[in-house]
Design a protein around this motif. Structure first.
Motif, PDB file in Angstrom:
ATOM      1  N   LYS A 283      32.178  29.795  42.161  1.00  0.00           N
ATOM      2  CA  LYS A 283      32.883  30.434  43.163  1.00  0.00           C
ATOM      3  C   LYS A 283      33.494  31.700  42.429  1.00  0.00           C
ATOM      4  O   LYS A 283      33.598  32.749  43.155  1.00  0.00           O
ATOM      5  CB  LYS A 283      34.204  29.314  43.225  1.00  0.00           C
ATOM      6  N   PHE A 286      31.810  35.410  43.178  1.00  0.00           N
ATOM      7  CA  PHE A 286      32.231  36.207  44.376  1.00  0.00           C
ATOM      8  C   PHE A 286      33.323  37.186  43.894  1.00  0.00           C
ATOM      9  O   PHE A 286      33.616  38.047  44.416  1.00  0.00           O
ATOM     10  CB  PHE A 286      32.669  35.253  45.570  1.00  0.00           C
ATOM     11  N   ASN A 330      22.712  35.952  49.832  1.00  0.00           N
ATOM     12  CA  ASN A 330      23.190  34.747  49.926  1.00  0.00           C
ATOM     13  C   ASN A 330      22.778  33.885  48.592  1.00  0.00           C
ATOM     14  O   ASN A 330      22.781  32.358  48.680  1.00  0.00           O
ATOM     15  CB  ASN A 330      22.921  34.083  51.331  1.00  0.00           C
ATOM     16  N   LYS A 332      24.101  33.651  45.707  1.00  0.00           N
ATOM     17  CA  LYS A 332      25.549  32.860  45.024  1.00  0.00           C
ATOM     18  C   LYS A 332      25.873  31.688  45.976  1.00  0.00           C
ATOM     19  O   LYS A 332      26.486  30.995  45.549  1.00  0.00           O
ATOM     20  CB  LYS A 332      26.526  33.940  44.925  1.00  0.00           C
ATOM     21  N   LYS A 333      25.838  32.037  47.424  1.00  0.00           N
ATOM     22  CA  LYS A 333      26.261  31.053  48.040  1.00  0.00           C
ATOM     23  C   LYS A 333      25.545  29.751  48.028  1.00  0.00           C
ATOM     24  O   LYS A 333      26.049  28.443  48.311  1.00  0.00           O
ATOM     25  CB  LYS A 333      26.374  31.406  49.546  1.00  0.00           C
ATOM     26  N   SER A 334      24.205  29.809  47.965  1.00  0.00           N
ATOM     27  CA  SER A 334      23.115  28.961  47.823  1.00  0.00           C
ATOM     28  C   SER A 334      23.353  28.085  46.530  1.00  0.00           C
ATOM     29  O   SER A 334      23.556  26.972  46.527  1.00  0.00           O
ATOM     30  CB  SER A 334      21.879  29.299  48.021  1.00  0.00           C
ATOM     31  N   SER A 337      26.521  25.901  46.956  1.00  0.00           N
ATOM     32  CA  SER A 337      26.399  24.741  47.443  1.00  0.00           C
ATOM     33  C   SER A 337      25.731  23.862  46.624  1.00  0.00           C
ATOM     34  O   SER A 337      25.717  22.314  46.772  1.00  0.00           O
ATOM     35  CB  SER A 337      25.386  25.041  48.922  1.00  0.00           C
TER      36      SER A 337
END
Length: 449
Positions: A283, A286, A330, A332-334, A337
Motif C-alpha cells: 500500500k 503508492f 498497474n 503496484k496494484k497487481s 492484490s
C-alpha cells in the motif's frame, strides 16, 4: 639368549595390545537424557537453523540501513578524442554561421554525495517485518530441536524394547538348555523318545534364530539412534537404561490442548503477521517519497594530459528529491492484490492447521489410552502364561504332562511375550506422540530421570 629375553617383552606388548583393543571395543553408554543432549549439540540440522537465526539478524541490520545516510563517491576521467561541434547560426555574431568546439580534450571529475531518506513509509514497514522474521527464525530453531528430540526418543525406545525382548529370549534359551539336558539324559536311559528330543531341539534353534534376528534389528536401531544424534555410524555405543514397568509406564494426568503452545501454530501466526506487513508495504508503494542530498565535487581539465591535473575547481550543492508515483501500468496494484490474496490463504491455512492440531491430539490421546490398556492386559497375560508354563514344565519333568502340552504352553508364553513387547513399544511411542501434539515435549524431557 637374546631371544629368551625378548620373549617376555613380546608377551607384554601383546597383552597391552589386547587390553587396548578391549577398551576400544567397549561401547560408550548413553542414557536417554544424555542422548538428547548429544543430539541437540551435534545434529547437523541444529547448525543450519542456528545459521538461519544469524541470517535473520543480518537482514535486520540490512533493513536499518535504509534509515541511515548513504554516502557514495564517484570519479570520472574523460579523454575527448573528438569533441562535439556546436553551431552558432548566422546573424547572431556574424553574417555566416560559426562552428565551435567547446570543452577540453581531458576532463577529470571527482564527487561525493550524501543521501538521506526523509519520508518513505515502506522502509518503516520493512523494519517491523524484519523483527517478525527474526522471531520466526528463533521459533524454527526451537521446532527443529523438538524434532531432533522426538526422533532421538523414539529411536531410543525402540532399542529399549529390543533389550526387553532379548531378556525374555535369553531366559527362554536358558530354560530350553536345561530341559534339553534333562531330556537327553532321559533319552540315553530309554525313558524319552528321540522325536521328543528333536522337537525340543527345534524350539531351541528357533529361539537362537530369534536372538540372532533381534541382534541385527537392534544394530539397525542403534544406527538410527546414531543418525538422530548426529553421530558417526562407526562409533560403538549402547544404552544403559532398562524399563521399570512400575515407574516408566504410567498414564499422564490433566491432558489438555492449547494450540498457542504449539511451535507450528506460533510460526504460522507470525507468518500471517509478516504477510500483513507485506500488504502494508504494498500500500505504501503508492505514497510519495522524499529524500535530501548534499553533493561536493571538484573537476579539472586541459588540452595537455599532464597539465590537465594541475588546475582544480570545486563545487557543491544541496537539495531535495521528491518522487511521486503516477502510473506504472498497474504493477503496484497487481502486487497489492496478490499480497492480499496470499494473506487470506495464510489465514485459512491456519484454520485448517488448528483442526489438524485437534485431530492429532485426539488421535494421540486415544492411541495412548488404548495402548496403555493393551499393555496392562498383555502384562497380566504374560504373567499368567509364565505361571502356566512353569507348572506345565514341572508336570512334564515329573511325567504327568506330555511334551505337546509343554510345547503348547511354551508357544502361548512366547506369543504373550511378543504381544507385551509390541504393546510396550506402542505405549511409549504414543506417550511421546501425545506430548508432542500438546507442545509439551520439552517438559516431558525435563522430567526424565
Amino acid at each position: 639368549m637374546k631371544k629368551v629375553k625378548a620373549l617376555p617383552i613380546a608377551i607384554l606388548l601383546m597383552m597391552v595390545s589386547v587390553i587396548t583393543q578391549a577398551q576400544e571395543s567397549k561401547p560408550i553408554l548413553f542414557s536417554l537424557k544424555e542422548s538428547i543432549a548429544y543430539s541437540l549439540k551435534n545434529n547437523p540440522s541444529s547448525t543450519i537453523y542456528k545459521n538461519e537465526v544469524l541470517i535473520a539478524k543480518e537482514k535486520k541490520t540490512e533493513a536499518l540501513a535504509g534509515y541511515l545516510p548513504q554516502v557514495n563517491g564517484t570519479g570520472t576521467f574523460d579523454d575527448n578524442l573528438k569533441r562535439q561541434v556546436s553551431v552558432i547560426p548566422a546573424g547572431a555574431f556574424s553574417k555566416e554561421e560559426i562552428r565551435i568546439q567547446f570543452g577540453n580534450q581531458y576532463n577529470t571529475n571527482l564527487t561525493a554525495q550524501v543521501d538521506q531518506v526523509l519520508f518513505d513509509r515502506s522502509i518503516t514497514v520493512a523494519k517491523e517485518a524484519n523483527k517478525v522474521n527474526t522471531l520466526i527464525a528463533d521459533l524454527k530453531l526451537l521446532q527443529n530441536n523438538e524434532n531432533i528430540v522426538y526422533n532421538t526418543i523414539t529411536a531410543y525406545y525402540q532399542i529399549l524394547t529390543y533389550n526387553e525382548q532379548e531378556k525374555l529370549l535369553v531366559e527362554n534359551e536358558k530354560k530350553y538348555d536345561e530341559l534339553l539336558r534333562i531330556l537327553q539324559l532321559q533319552y540315553e536311559k530309554g525313558v524319552a523318545k528321540k522325536i521328543d528330543y528333536d522337537r525340543m531341539k527345534v524350539s531351541q534353534n528357533n529361539i537362537k534364530s530369534q536372538l540372532s534376528l533381534l541382534k541385527t534389528n537392534r544394530e539397525l536401531a542403534l544406527n538410527k539412534l546414531k543418525y538422530a544424534m548426529g553421530m558417526e555410524l562407526t562409533h560403538n555405543i549402547a544404552i544403559n537404561d532398562s524399563l521399570d514397568y512400575s515407574m516408566q509406564v504410567s498414564m499422564p494426568v490433566g491432558n489438555q490442548l492449547d494450540t498457542k503452545n504449539l511451535l507450528d501454530f506460533k510460526i504460522q501466526s507470525n507468518n500471517i503477521a509478516l504477510q500483513q506487513l507485506d500488504v502494508e508495504r504494498r500500500k505504501f508503494a503508492f505514497y510519495p517519497t522524499l529524500a535530501g542530498y548534499a553533493r561536493y565535487g571538484a573537476q579539472t581539465f586541459g588540452n595537455e594530459f599532464g597539465k590537465s591535473f594541475g588546475n582544480w575547481f570545486d563545487y557543491s550543492s544541496i537539495g531535495l528529491k521528491l518522487n511521486i508515483p503516477i502510473f506504472d501500468g498497474n504493477r503496484k496494484k497487481s502486487q497489492l492484490s496478490q499480497s492480499k490474496l496470499t494473506l487470506l490463504n495464510a489465514q485459512e491455512n491456519l484454520k485448517l492447521s488448528e483442526r489438524n492440531y485437534e485431530l492429532q491430539y485426539q488421535n494421540a490421546n486415544t492411541a495412548l489410552f488404548r495402548s496403555f490398556t493393551s499393555m496392562n492386559d498383555n502384562k497380566q497375560n504374560l504373567d499368567l502364561a509364565a505361571d502356566i508354563l512353569k507348572n506345565t514344565s514341572l508336570q512334564y519333568q515329573k511325567g504327568t504332562a506330555s511334551l505337546t502340552d509343554f510345547l503348547n504352553s511354551d508357544y502361548s508364553y512366547k506369543e504373550a511375550q511378543s504381544n507385551y513387547i509390541s504393546s510396550l513399544l506402542n505405549f511409549l511411542t504414543a506417550r511421546v506422540d501425545l506430548e508432542k501434539s500438546q507442545g509439551n515435549l520439552s517438559t516431558y524431557v525435563n522430567q526424565l530421570k
